[in-house]
Design an enzyme around this catalytic site. Structure first.
Site, PDB file in Angstrom:
ATOM      1  N   SER A 112       0.795  -1.222   0.000  1.00 54.24           N
ATOM      2  CA  SER A 112       0.000   0.000   0.000  1.00 54.24           C
ATOM      3  C   SER A 112       0.827   1.272   0.000  1.00 54.24           C
ATOM      4  CB  SER A 112      -0.961  -0.027   1.188  1.00 54.24           C
ATOM      5  OG  SER A 112      -1.872   1.016   1.057  1.00 54.24           O
ATOM      6  N   HIS A 113       0.689   2.066   1.066  1.00 49.39           N
ATOM      7  CA  HIS A 113       1.332   3.378   1.127  1.00 49.39           C
ATOM      8  C   HIS A 113       2.780   3.275   1.592  1.00 49.39           C
ATOM      9  CE1 HIS A 113      -0.358   2.225   4.927  1.00 49.39           C
ATOM     10  NE2 HIS A 113       0.539   2.996   5.520  1.00 49.39           N
ATOM     11  N   ASP A 276      -2.295   6.663  -3.362  1.00 44.40           N
ATOM     12  CA  ASP A 276      -1.149   5.974  -2.744  1.00 44.40           C
ATOM     13  C   ASP A 276      -0.616   4.843  -3.629  1.00 44.40           C
ATOM     14  OD1 ASP A 276      -3.304   4.238  -2.471  1.00 44.40           O
ATOM     15  OD2 ASP A 276      -2.521   3.362  -0.626  1.00 44.40           O
ATOM     16  N   ASP A 280      -5.794   2.814  -3.342  1.00 39.65           N
ATOM     17  CA  ASP A 280      -7.033   2.801  -2.562  1.00 39.65           C
ATOM     18  C   ASP A 280      -7.184   4.032  -1.676  1.00 39.65           C
ATOM     19  OD1 ASP A 280      -5.077   2.000  -0.789  1.00 39.65           O
ATOM     20  OD2 ASP A 280      -6.035   0.106  -0.222  1.00 39.65           O
ATOM     21  N   ARG A 281      -6.090   4.741  -1.434  1.00 34.95           N
ATOM     22  CA  ARG A 281      -6.202   5.962  -0.602  1.00 34.95           C
ATOM     23  C   ARG A 281      -6.336   7.204  -1.478  1.00 34.95           C
ATOM     24  NH1 ARG A 281      -2.424   5.653   4.708  1.00 34.95           N
ATOM     25  NH2 ARG A 281      -2.946   3.512   5.273  1.00 34.95           N
ATOM     26  N   LYS A 375     -11.482   0.422  -0.218  1.00 39.85           N
ATOM     27  CA  LYS A 375     -11.513   1.864  -0.391  1.00 39.85           C
ATOM     28  C   LYS A 375     -10.947   2.160  -1.774  1.00 39.85           C
ATOM     29  CE  LYS A 375      -7.304   2.517   2.411  1.00 39.85           C
ATOM     30  NZ  LYS A 375      -7.073   1.179   2.995  1.00 39.85           N
TER      31      LYS A 375
END
Ligand code: G16
Length: 542
Positions: A112-113, A276, A280-281, A375
């Site tokens: 992810s991030h 991100d 998803d962010r 998300k």
């Protein structure tokens, strides 16, 4: 070509966190590490005759890992895998493909991030057939399987060409290499008023989308520039790179500082956004104004009916516990349900599947709806664009009118990163021990009404999740939450969430850090952060 059975041993520490298993890349590349975890996934969910989706955010090791996972899927008897071209899929696009093709789930390669690269982070998570992250029961079973594993299965077939779209066979298993963007973009066209957004861009509306050299680049160029007509070059850092160009692809004011300085500078565009590593962010910024994720959730929920996909209204709004209560006020005004879940998108899955919630959000820059079970960064950005196109107001005006209607929940999160784990654990243990004595005490002129460790009973399946974050609730409605991150790979990250409600319009313009001053002082006193961790100032402020 044969299916090989390879002897292995359990490797300690393969316990999925808030969102899958995340480790340093060299750890994941170590002997049998990826293979043990993937075999444990297949052992729990079963692979024989099944169809899965596979893709990742393009970070270092994504391509190699994809070949290994495909060969393991084949050797475990899977019938078919749908994989994004180049082994690329954003997390929401993977969720969509799982649902669209009614598959048995999917494996997403992403941390992810977290930064990517040979010395940075890698991750793997499994999403269920509803498109959502595996719930705690499943991830715990996977972890248990890693502690008992003795062998894994893998084909010795040659690598397949993941650069070419089309169908191939890998040791008896069908592999469909698909365009990562087209199905997702088509879904977005069904939800939002593309002609209205297009007309806004034709009228001179300017935006800057920072894809942070991560997975949303191709999605954002296709949707924003090619389909909606945003000026060429509106999407910056649009090429996904294995090391994200050295960036920390976490869309918050600290890590998306380039975007922040453009949006706060002279001649700023009308709208700024960032996403991100795995898409998803999202972070949303207006000209000269930052939108906190909690406010973004509330504004989107209050205005969602302006988008075609939500014109029938919302069934309910769900937020994670540390997210501000701003969206609860919207739910109350709309007379729909509001839900408070632990941190982690997986907790929204049951509410979405049961039709109790339509829109969900988290303070950690996550917003999404029932269109997928993750998300979705670009979805949130497109909903904002839809709202801006219909209301024909600026981001600042929309925020002001929202606060006028609902009041302002001043909100901020302070992160203290890479703390020694034992020190962070000791601090949390001391704080937990203090909780029973806190109600009735006065701190910084505010009386504590309640203090507890958040526990959640899922209203759909009755499952209980305990120890989900310490809450200190003041009588005036202000709130402090403390928890340790479940997504880091280095030491511990302490997250401190701060909230205060303000109904006086004359105060709405305050800097949140000033408005929250007494609460910030209170948490440092109560949790003794400096004494335990040696830190006085946070590394990240959202
Ligand atoms: C993941 C989860 C989110 C969660 C976030 C932060 O996001 O999917 O639901 O809010 O981690 O978790 P923590 O505070 O434990 O670090 P992502 O974008 O990393 O998948």
């Amino acid at each position: 070509m044969t299916h090989q059975t390879i002897a292995t041993q359990p490797i300690a520490g393969q316990k999925p966190g808030t969102s899958g298993l995340r480790k340093k890349t060299p750890v994941f590349m170590g002997a049998h590490y990826l293979e043990n975890f993937v075999q444990s996934i297949f052992d729990v969910v079963g692979a024989k005759g099944k169809t899965f989706v596979l893709g990742g955010d393009g970070r270092y090791f994504n391509d190699r890992a994809a070949q290994i996972i495909l060969k393991m899927a084949a050797a475990n008897g899977a019938a078919r895998v749908i994989v994004g071209q180049g082994a690329i899929l954003s997390t929401p696009a993977a969720s969509h493909l799982i649902r669209l093709n009614k598959t048995d789930g999917g494996i997403i390669m992403s941390a992810s991030h977290n930064p990517g690269g040979p010395e940075e982070d890698f991750g793997v998570k499994f999403n269920m057939s509803n498109g959502g992250p595996a719930p705690e029961g499943a991830t715990e079973a996977m972890y248990q399987a890693t502690t008992k594993i003795t062998e894994y299965r893998i084909s010795d077939a040659a690598d397949i060409d993941l650069g070419r779209i089309g169908r191939v066979t890998l040791d008896g298993m069908t592999v469909d290499v698909v365009d990562p963007v087209s199905d997702y973009a088509a879904l977005m066209e069904t939800l939002f008023d593309f002609p209205a957004i297009k007309a806004m861009f034709v009228g001179g509306f300017r935006m800057r989308m920072d894809s942070m050299c991560a997975v949303t680049g191709p999605y954002a160029v296709e949707i924003l520039e090619n389909r909606l007509g945003a000026a060429k070059g509106s999407v910056v850092n649009a090429t996904p790179l294995p090391d994200f160009g050295g960036m920390h692809p976490d869309p918050n004011p600290t890590w998306a500082h380039d975007l922040m300085s453009v949006m706060m500078g002279e001649n700023a565009p009308d709208f700024g956004a960032a996403s991100d590593g795995d898409g998803d962010r999202n972070m949303v910024v207006g000209r000269g104004v930052y939108v906190s994720p909690s406010d973004s959730l509330a504004v989107l929920a209050a205005n969602a009916h302006l988008a075609p996909g939500y014109k029938a209204g919302l069934k309910g709004i769900a937020r994670s516990m540390p997210t501000s209560g701003a969206s609860d006020r919207v739910a109350a005004a709309l007379k729909i349900g509001s839900y408070e879940t632990p941190t982690g998108w997986k907790f929204f899955g049951n509410l979405l599947d049961a039709g109790r919630a339509t829109i969900c959000g988290e303070e950690s820059f996550g917003t999404g709806s029932d269109h997928v079970r993750e998300k979705d960064g670009l979805w949130a950005i497109l909903l904002w664009l839809n709202v801006l196109a219909v209301r024909k107001e600026s981001v600042a005006q929309i925020l002001q009118s929202h606060w006028s209607a609902f009041g302002r929940n001043f909100y901020s999160r302070h992160d203290f990163e890479a703390i020694a784990t034992d020190k962070a654990d000791a601090m949390m243990a001391a704080l937990r021990a203090l909780l029973p004595s806190l109600p009735g005490q006065s701190v910084e002129g505010m009386e504590i009404g309640a203090a507890d460790d958040f526990a959640y009973t899922d209203p759909v399946d009755g499952s209980v999740s305990k120890n989900q974050g310490v809450r200190i609730l003041f009588k005036d409605g202000s709130r402090i939450v403390l928890r340790l991150s479940g997504t880091g790979t280095e030491g511990a990250t302490l997250r401190v969430y701060l909230e205060r409600y303000e109904s006086d319009p004359r105060q709405f313009g305050q800097d949140p850090q000033v408005a929250l001053g007494p609460i910030i002082r209170a948490v440092h006193g109560l949790a003794r952060i400096a004494e335990f961790t040696g830190r006085t100032t946070p590394d990240v402020i959202t």
